[in-house]
Scaffold this active site. Sequence first.
Site, PDB file in Angstrom:
ATOM      1  N   HIS A  36       0.825  -1.205   0.000  1.00 15.89           N
ATOM      2  CA  HIS A  36       0.000   0.000   0.000  1.00 15.89           C
ATOM      3  C   HIS A  36       0.859   1.255   0.000  1.00 15.89           C
ATOM      4  CE1 HIS A  36       0.896   0.984   4.215  1.00 15.89           C
ATOM      5  NE2 HIS A  36       0.870  -0.317   4.435  1.00 15.89           N
ATOM      6  N   LYS A 110       0.131 -15.208  11.702  1.00 12.85           N
ATOM      7  CA  LYS A 110       0.067 -16.033  12.907  1.00 12.85           C
ATOM      8  C   LYS A 110      -0.647 -15.253  14.002  1.00 12.85           C
ATOM      9  CE  LYS A 110       4.306 -18.532  11.708  1.00 12.85           C
ATOM     10  NZ  LYS A 110       5.718 -18.825  12.062  1.00 12.85           N
ATOM     11  N   LYS A 196       2.204 -19.455  20.041  1.00 15.60           N
ATOM     12  CA  LYS A 196       3.632 -19.416  20.412  1.00 15.60           C
ATOM     13  C   LYS A 196       4.106 -17.975  20.585  1.00 15.60           C
ATOM     14  CE  LYS A 196       5.022 -18.078  16.175  1.00 15.60           C
ATOM     15  NZ  LYS A 196       5.942 -17.004  15.761  1.00 15.60           N
TER      16      LYS A 196
END
Length: 351
Positions: A36, A110, A196
């Site tokens: 962007h 994640k 994690k």
Amino acid sequence: MQENKEAIAVIGAGSWGAALAMVLADNGHEVRLWSHNEHQVQEINQFHTNHKYLPDIILPELIVGYGSLSDALASIKTVILAVPTKAIREVLGKIWTVQSSPLTIAHVSKGIEPDSLLRISELIKEETPSELLKAVVVLSGPSHAEEVIKRQPTTVTVSSEDMSAAEEIQDLFINHNFRVYTNPDVIGVEIGGALKNIIALAAGITDGLGYGDNAKAALMTRGLAEIARLGTKMGANPLTFSGLAGIGDLIATCTSVHSRNWRAGNLLGKGKNLEEVLENMGMVVEGVRTTKAAYQLSKKFNVSMPITCALYDVLFNGKMAKDAVDVLMARGKTHEMEDLVNILEERNLED
């Protein structure tokens, strides 16, 4: 390695997106790296660099920067979605305003969205017209961009409800530096990759407090138990957490200075407040949002997650890091294997 080369759009030109773009380019694919930021696009095309995220690295000429999503997606079949969790809804909304043909979306984020408590693959499905989504694939595992970009040996796993799609992504990426396994457990791969980051934040805190390897080893071991406990409750295969998306990613993220979650935790342990830490980092720290989501999930599924709860208090309730560690150490006695026994008993009852 796949012999048929194709044009692939990588959406997100941060460190991980650019590193994965290099792997694809090394395999001979034409890579359209979307950002962007127009200045970043110009830098990629004029100088073949991405200094903000990967200093001193020259990108292959097969990587071309794009500022236009419609141009980046023209005649594309496969998209690698490499944007932070908090940006996924916005970016997908933009994609589907310009895209009219079906796509396979492989995400490499994640995290878990707070409040909705959706995993990334669930979020993608919610934001995508069903007729335009061929498959969702997740790529995860112990993989620092700083090492991948230098072509150092790295091993990851891919997962999907459509394993033929996972194998297609495996073929796109696999080479002698970047080994890719498949795993059918989408829930486990996504939960392991997301949670994690929470334990990495906590590991950084223990290092910032000046504690040693004993404390970190205990934290990682008990942290993995928390991840497996929640993941299994959500439907994951407990064996996934002993693999790349579980203990593998946990080790890499908790023990490396490349980990932004570890670095953020380290600053917290040294006395910085959360606002100061995030300003200092200058990049997204996924573990912060994920801590909130995991805390909410622990309440929803009635799962004991003492490390997550302690970190939640540090991040969102103003608790001092040292006090949170003291609370963890003062918990009542328990049997180390009771978590595993409870998980196995629950699985047997379900079967």
